[in-house]
Design an enzyme around this catalytic site. Structure first.
Site, PDB file in Angstrom:
ATOM      1  N   LYS A 193       0.854  -1.193   0.000  1.00  0.00           N
ATOM      2  CA  LYS A 193       0.000   0.000   0.000  1.00  0.00           C
ATOM      3  C   LYS A 193       0.887   1.239   0.000  1.00  0.00           C
ATOM      4  O   LYS A 193       1.805   1.354   0.809  1.00  0.00           O
ATOM      5  CB  LYS A 193      -0.863   0.025   1.266  1.00  0.00           C
ATOM      6  CG  LYS A 193      -2.354   0.014   1.025  1.00  0.00           C
ATOM      7  CD  LYS A 193      -3.103   0.184   2.338  1.00  0.00           C
ATOM      8  CE  LYS A 193      -4.586   0.077   2.139  1.00  0.00           C
ATOM      9  NZ  LYS A 193      -5.336   0.307   3.391  1.00  0.00           N
TER      10      LYS A 193
HETATM   11  O1  G3P Z   1      -9.098   1.063   4.484  1.00  0.00           O
HETATM   12  C1  G3P Z   1      -9.194   2.392   4.928  1.00  0.00           C
HETATM   13  C2  G3P Z   1     -10.055   2.444   6.132  1.00  0.00           C
HETATM   14  O2  G3P Z   1      -9.502   1.655   7.173  1.00  0.00           O
HETATM   15  C3  G3P Z   1     -10.256   3.867   6.616  1.00  0.00           C
HETATM   16  O3  G3P Z   1     -11.485   3.866   7.262  1.00  0.00           O
HETATM   17  O4  G3P Z   1     -13.264   4.726   8.745  1.00  0.00           O
HETATM   18  O5  G3P Z   1     -10.843   5.410   9.119  1.00  0.00           O
HETATM   19  O6  G3P Z   1     -12.113   6.278   7.139  1.00  0.00           O
HETATM   20  P1  G3P Z   1     -11.944   5.123   8.114  1.00  0.00           P
END
Ligand code: G3P
Length: 217
Positions: A83
């Site tokens: 990533k």
């Molecule tokens: O894969 C990306 C994800 O983990 C981010 O999620 O909820 O932190 O925007 P969030």
């Protein structure tokens, strides 16, 4: 549509892997911190549980160092996907790695133009963060629609990996649009199974069957 689990929690991964519905796992530095585990160790453990692509994120912000980190991370297991952030240095790293046949997931994507650049850099996956766009009043799923149109216009092989999923609606709309992957937190996966009418209907079936006095076995 493929389902990846968006977590570094081993117990959740092990439990949901038994469903046969999990096609990969994505992690990021925040999920690693939340797990409280050693990064390399937990990625190794995850890759032993799930055969599909396992995203492990570089930490450096310059291409040279990201490449060094990537070479160490791909050594963990055959299914490691590197990533990298949606930056100029990240895309240079992406190009170099995919030219070597290493899978790359370009993350922190928030615009169609960023997704277009990532596809041109040969990204295996692009991760648009729909929940974080919703957080600022946009509709993150509009971005997924735009990327789907652009990628189909030019036949890009890059897979749309919908990330920052917060609701079952995000999952449904990802499938309606034709995203390739949804990376879903375990909590949301569990919600996908559930509908109150299913519970109510099963209860009624079992009650009526019970009143027949019959058994199958
Ligand atoms: O894969 C990306 C994800 O983990 C981010 O999620 O909820 O932190 O925007 P969030």
């Amino acid at each position: 549509m493929k389902f990846f689990l968006d977590t570094a929690e081993i117990d959740d991964i092990r439990e949901l892997a038994k469903s046969g519905l999990i096609d990969g796992v994505t992690t990021n530095p925040s999920l690693i911190k939340k797990s409280g585990r050693d990064f390399v160790e937990v990625i190794k453990e995850i890759s032993d549980i799930v055969d599909g692509p396992i995203s492990a994120e570089t930490i450096a912000t310059d291409t040279e160092t990201m490449l060094k980190e990537a070479k160490k991370l791909v050594g963990i297991s055959k299914n490691i996907t590197i990533k990298v952030p949606m930056t100029a240095e990240g895309l240079k790293t992406c190009k170099a790695l995919t030219d070597e046949g290493i899978m790359v997931n370009v993350t922190l994507c928030f615009s169609a133009n960023q997704a277009l650049l990532a596809a041109k850099a040969g990204a295996t996956f692009i991760s648009p963060f729909v929940g974080r766009l919703d957080d600022i009043g946009d509709d993150g799923m509009d971005l997924i629609e735009d990327i789907r149109i652009i990628y189909d216009n030019y036949g890009f092989d890059t897979q749309i990996l919908v990330a920052s999923i917060r609701t079952v609606e995000h999952v449904k709309r990802s499938a309606l649009i034709g995203a390739d992957v949804a990376t879903v937190p375990p909590k949301i996966i569990h919600e996908l199974y559930n509908h109150p009418l299913t519970d109510k209907g099963l209860e009624a079936f079992l009650k009526d069957w019970g009143e027949t006095g019959q058994t199958i076995l």
